[in-house]
Design a protein around this motif. Structure first.
Motif, PDB file in Angstrom:
ATOM      1  N   LYS A   2      41.080  36.439  35.869  1.00 58.27           N
ATOM      2  CA  LYS A   2      40.357  35.470  35.057  1.00 58.27           C
ATOM      3  C   LYS A   2      39.947  34.326  35.980  1.00 58.27           C
ATOM      4  O   LYS A   2      40.779  33.508  36.383  1.00 58.27           O
ATOM      5  CB  LYS A   2      41.232  34.936  33.924  1.00 58.27           C
ATOM      6  CG  LYS A   2      41.581  35.978  32.866  1.00 58.27           C
ATOM      7  CD  LYS A   2      42.396  35.354  31.738  1.00 58.27           C
ATOM      8  CE  LYS A   2      42.709  36.380  30.651  1.00 58.27           C
ATOM      9  NZ  LYS A   2      43.487  35.787  29.529  1.00 58.27           N
ATOM     10  N   THR A   3      38.688  34.293  36.328  1.00 53.67           N
ATOM     11  CA  THR A   3      38.206  33.283  37.275  1.00 53.67           C
ATOM     12  C   THR A   3      37.780  31.988  36.593  1.00 53.67           C
ATOM     13  O   THR A   3      37.722  30.939  37.221  1.00 53.67           O
ATOM     14  CB  THR A   3      37.021  33.832  38.077  1.00 53.67           C
ATOM     15  OG1 THR A   3      35.945  34.138  37.189  1.00 53.67           O
ATOM     16  CG2 THR A   3      37.426  35.106  38.803  1.00 53.67           C
ATOM     17  N   GLY A   4      37.449  32.063  35.298  1.00 55.02           N
ATOM     18  CA  GLY A   4      37.012  30.866  34.592  1.00 55.02           C
ATOM     19  C   GLY A   4      35.549  30.527  34.832  1.00 55.02           C
ATOM     20  O   GLY A   4      35.054  29.546  34.258  1.00 55.02           O
ATOM     21  N   GLN A   5      34.855  31.274  35.665  1.00 61.74           N
ATOM     22  CA  GLN A   5      33.443  31.023  35.947  1.00 61.74           C
ATOM     23  C   GLN A   5      32.688  32.355  35.911  1.00 61.74           C
ATOM     24  O   GLN A   5      33.256  33.408  36.189  1.00 61.74           O
ATOM     25  CB  GLN A   5      33.247  30.388  37.320  1.00 61.74           C
ATOM     26  CG  GLN A   5      33.937  29.046  37.496  1.00 61.74           C
ATOM     27  CD  GLN A   5      33.667  28.487  38.877  1.00 61.74           C
ATOM     28  OE1 GLN A   5      32.552  28.110  39.205  1.00 61.74           O
ATOM     29  NE2 GLN A   5      34.690  28.433  39.699  1.00 61.74           N
ATOM     30  N   ALA A   6      31.425  32.253  35.576  1.00 62.62           N
ATOM     31  CA  ALA A   6      30.598  33.464  35.560  1.00 62.62           C
ATOM     32  C   ALA A   6      30.412  33.977  36.982  1.00 62.62           C
ATOM     33  O   ALA A   6      30.271  33.202  37.929  1.00 62.62           O
ATOM     34  CB  ALA A   6      29.236  33.160  34.926  1.00 62.62           C
TER      35      ALA A   6
END
Length: 972
Positions: free
Chosen positions: A83-87
């Motif tokens: 889960k990177t939190g950014q597109a």
């Protein structure tokens, strides 16, 4: 209507991709994956990027919330790994460490994660714009990240940036990527320029020429074949350019359908049989349809997506088995390529339209390492899995029946095959040759091939056209050798279908190919030719008995639909499953066929039918059955093989094909065995009839050719006559027309000549006036030049005359001075001579007086001597000596006087020579003056009187030089 499975993964972190694997034969969709934010909300979280790993069985997918999933198609599992939190804007899943992957994020950074531990490995920054692509080197140790303004080369071992490529703002970067299996980097810019660089030194190797013909393409989509030799480039046009990277030339331009205006994505569809020179290109256009075309024939094989079901991005697995498309709705759709069209990834086919150009699949199969013993682990794809343990029921060394050539053992190979399902691709051909006990009879095979092409296969290309001339010749050679070996094989119409897969595999070794086909015919085609030319009903009945025992319902369905074993079993046998199985599946099947009893092939036919019982029970039309058994279908080959072994183990002995079929018998050494297990009279009759028909056909063709030639000759002569008459008419018409044209032209020419004469006269007058004016100007110019020249000559003459006068005066003065000097010298010399003469005269007179006195003294003395001899003798003697001395002195004086006279004569001669030189100089001066006078008379006859007045100057000079001189006195 398309019915497909839709899997909503929601907030789950792992699970199954599909719950029931069912591929539509028309659309080829395995599953559609969506992700809703929650169970209560229907808002879909869009997937943005996908990327396959090197095996082609797993792929990464990232959504715009920053979640990264791994989808394993072979295991039917998905898993949330980060889960990177950014597109994410780009993904890469083929690093050297197979558990790691790269993610390019919306904050212009690149992160590396481990999918097993879910831990970050590295964080790379340096871009100032959105990263559009990530390219990984074939070794997995280097990566290239590309944005619109820069491209950066990273070392994935240290995660340090090695190089950076910057460009001008006016020229943006479209894509920078590695070529497969090479150290070459290809950079593509927005001005359609493409450069190739050496990755180690970043030295520019070459540049592709920018196409000048036609409209500009504005490249934005690029793809390279697996062998790195062909580049496909497309952009804002319906044209696709194919470049040869070896010759750096444009190979071909493919024009897409008119409704294609812009190409957004291109990629090649790999094939196991083309050796990396991929022939199928996928093109995604602005209408959101992904079309797959053959770059050689420009034929469209299939397409996926539509205007209602739009595709925004796609990824093709390296093996060419699956396609993952990112739909406009944000969902993922997984396609099975083998179900989309039977022409893709098909095993060797007997017809041209079913054969893809490429190398043998021997080198394209997956490699497999076999580990014996328990407790061993093999690290594969980054995860540790328990390796399969071989059963201990292995034959002993003294089991001589199962010993094969080259140190192999058949039972051990069977155990290995049961454990892994197939042999390692690297050693498959070696194992097959050992299992079949090939004798490699070079002399016997040469005797068959020396007979040349068999008459039955001279026109093979007309019935079985093959694109590759090499394969065509190889197939003709093997079939001809078989026909020379046994006459029945010259009459067997399905023999090319049976032999072609082996010709494709062993195309570089015709001897092995022939012996493999012969061994297959002798052992696995037993009793096939007893009912020749009809299908082997006895063999087909064996298969039908086994099917009746194990699946009566399916057999009753066949009977009800009027489908016999000739329709469902014989197509599989006569082609050896090559039409219904893909290459890897076919190789896997024959790994098991060659390792078992010849009856295994019949059991495989029954197993294929029973494994496909569900779609077969739905068919009722014979055409559907015919199509089914002649085309590829969705089938799990592993399940089919398991079913085959189950049938062999569970079939009663009375209906076992092994009770009818004999055990494996290899070909003998030295000479091939005689094959006569067929009705010879039928074959001979067919052969004679075929020869008779061939002769009649030849005679008919010859007569027809003669008739056609006669007819063609008559038609040609008639056409020649008609053409001659027509030509004559045309010539007459042309002659009349040309005469009229000639008269018109003559009149026009006369008018033009009159106008031309007037123009000439006018031009002549103008020319004469111009010439006259030019002449006058030239004469005036000449006069001016002559006047200036005369003035310059006058000035020069005046200057020279003044200079001559000055020189003459100076010369006269010099001569006068010289004359005065000579006079002075003469006078001085005369004075000196007079003085010297006077002195000499005085001396001579004094000497004469002295001598006279002495003579008188001598006379007196002589007289005294006469008187007194004694007294006089001494005196006379002394006086005589003195007189002699004086006489000697006088002689010396006389010599000196002669020398003086001689010197005076020499001085006079020198003076005479000097006078002569002066006279000559005067004459030369006079001649030069006369020349000057003549020149002046020619230029201007105005100076004659002056020269007459001055002409007596040389005479005066000469008079001065020739004046009589006073000779000095000389001595007597």
């Amino acid at each position: 209507m398309l019915i497909m499975q839709v899997t909503d993964i929601g907030s789950r972190e792992d699970g199954k991709i599909w719950h029931r694997k069912s591929v539509s034969s028309k659309y080829g969709v395995l599953a559609t994956v969506t992700r809703n934010a929650s169970a209560r909300q229907t808002k879909t979280v869009r997937f943005l990027q996908v990327a396959f790993d090197t095996t082609g069985e797993s792929f990464l997918a990232g959504d715009h919330h920053g979640n990264i999933y791994v989808f394993d198609i072979s295991r039917n599992r998905f898993k949330l790994v980060q889960k990177t939190g950014q597109a994410c804007t780009a993904l890469a899943f083929n690093l050297r460490r197979t558990t790691e992957f790269l993610v390019a994020l919306a904050d212009y950074s690149i992160k590396c994660f481990d999918k097993d531990t879910r831990q970050p490995v590295s964080w790379m920054r340096g871009h100032e714009g959105a990263i559009s692509s990530l390219s990984i080197h074939s070794s997995g140790s280097y990566a290239i990240s590309t944005s619109s303004d820069t491209a950066q080369l990273w070392n994935l071992d240290t995660f340090q940036r090695k190089r950076k490529l910057n460009v001008r703002q006016s020229v943006g970067i479209q894509k920078v990527f590695f070529l497969p299996h090479s150290n070459t980097i290809l950079s593509c810019f927005s001005d359609d320029s493409i450069f190739a660089w050496e990755s180690d030194t970043l030295f520019c190797k070459y540049q592709l020429p920018v196409p000048q013909d036609g409209p500009r393409i504005y490249y934005r989509a690029f793809a390279v074949t697996q062998d790195g030799k062909t580049l496909a480039a497309a952009g804002r046009s319906n044209l696709v350019h194919l470049w040869c990277l070896d010759s750096r030339q444009l190979l071909r331009v493919i024009q897409m359908p008119p409704k294609v205006k812009t190409v957004r994505f291109v990629d090649f569809l790999p094939d196991s049989f083309d050796g990396g020179s991929n022939q199928i290109l996928g093109v995604l256009s602005q209408d959101d349809v992904l079309r797959f075309i053959n770059i050689q024939s420009c034929k469209q094989f299939f397409e996926i997506g539509s205007h209602e079901d739009a595709i925004t991005l796609a990824a093709i697995c390296p093996k060419g088995h699956h396609i993952v498309a990112v739909m406009d709705s944000g969902a993922l759709r997984i396609y099975d390529v083998r179900s989309l069209t039977p022409e893709i990834s098909k095993p060797p086919q007997p017809l041209l339209k079913q054969v893809t150009k490429g190398k043998s699949s021997e080198g394209s199969c997956l490699k497999m390492k076999v580990y014996a013993g328990a407790g061993q682990h093999v690290k594969t794809s980054g995860r540790r899995i328990q390796s399969k343990v071989l059963p201990s029921a292995v034959s002993t060394l003294d089991d001589k029946e199962n010993d094969l050539p080259n140190g192999l053992n058949k039972k051990r190979l069977q155990v290995l095959l049961r454990a892994f399902g197939e042999y390692p691709a690297k050693y498959r051909m070696f194992i097959w040759r050992s299992l079949l006990h090939l004798p490699e009879n070079h002399a016997a095979f040469s005797s068959l091939t020396d007979k040349g092409l068999h008459s039955a296969y001279v026109c093979l290309q007309e019935h079985y056209p093959i694109k590759s001339h090499k394969l065509q010749r190889g197939l003709q050679r093997v079939l001809s050798a078989l026909a020379h070996w046994a006459a029945v094989f010259g009459e067997t119409d399905y023999l090319p279908l049976l032999a072609f897969p082996f010709v494709k595999l062993f195309q570089n070794n015709p001897l092995i190919c022939f012996e493999v086909v012969a061994t297959v015919i002798v052992n696995w085609c037993q009793h096939w030719f007893e009912y020749f030319p009809n299908p082997p009903l006895n063999v087909l009945s064996l298969a039908e008995n086994v099917l009746a025992h194990h699946d009566k319902e399916l057999l009753q369905h066949f009977v009800a639909c009027g489908v016999t074993s000739q329709m469902y079993a014989w197509p599989l046998l006569e082609t050896l499953f090559s039409e219904v199985l893909m290459t890897e599946e076919w190789l896997k099947l024959f790994d098991n066929v060659f390792s078992n009893h010849p009856s295994f092939l019949l059991m495989a036919v029954v197993a294929y039918v029973t494994c496909c019982r569900a779609p077969l029970l739905l068919c009722t039309d014979k055409k559907d059955f015919e199509y089914f058994f002649h085309h590829q279908n969705s089938l799990d080959i592993s399940a089919m093989l398991k079913e085959t072994y189950r049938l062999m183990d569970s079939t009663p002995a009375d209906i076992q094909p092994s009770s009818v079929l004999s055990d494996f018998e290899p070909l003998t050494q030295g000479q091939y065995p005689i094959f006569n297990k067929y009705p010879t009279f039928i074959v001979e009759y067919q052969s004679q009839e075929r020869e008779r028909i061939r002769q009649q056909e030849v005679e008919y063709l010859r007569e027809r050719q003669e008739v056609q030639e006669l007819h063609a000759e008559a038609v040609r002569q008639q056409a020649e006559f008609e053409a001659w008459y027509k030509q004559q008419e045309l010539l007459l018409q042309g002659e009349e027309q040309r005469r009229r044209i000639l008269q018109e032209e003559e009149s026009k020419l006369a008018q033009q000549r009159a106008r031309l004469a007037a123009m000439k006269r006018e031009l002549k007058v103008k020319e004469l006036s111009l010439v006259d004016s030019s002449r006058r100007r030239f004469l005036k110019h000449q006069q001016d030049q002559r006047r200036i020249q005369l003035k310059r000559l006058d000035d020069e003459i005046q200057r020279k005359m003044a200079l001559r006068d000055q020189e003459t005066v100076a010369t006269v003065q010099d001569i006068e001075v010289r004359q005065m000097e000579l006079d002075a010298q003469r006078q001085l010399f005369e004075q000196q001579l007079a003085k010297e003469q006077e002195r000499v005269s005085q001396t001579v007179r004094a000497e004469v007086d002295t001598r006279r006195c002495r003579a008188e003294i001598i006379d007196s003395t002589f007289q005294n001597l006469i008187q007194t001899d004694a007294d006089i003798s001494q005196k006379n003697k002394k006086m005589l000596e003195e007189s002699l001395a004086e006489v000697g002195q006088m002689e010396v004086d006389a010599d000196w006087q002669a020398e003086v006279n001689k010197r005076l004569e020499k001085a006079e001669e020198r003076q005479e020579k000097q006078r002569e030189r002066l006279v000559n100089f005067s004459k030369q001066t006079h001649a030069k003056e006369e020349k000057v006078v003549q020149l002046m008379l020619e230029v201007e006859g105005k100076q004659i009187s002056r020269w007459k007045r001055d002409s007596d100057l040389p005479a005066r000079l000469e008079a001065c030089c020739t004046r009589p001189r006073v000779r000095p006195p000389t001595f007597p």
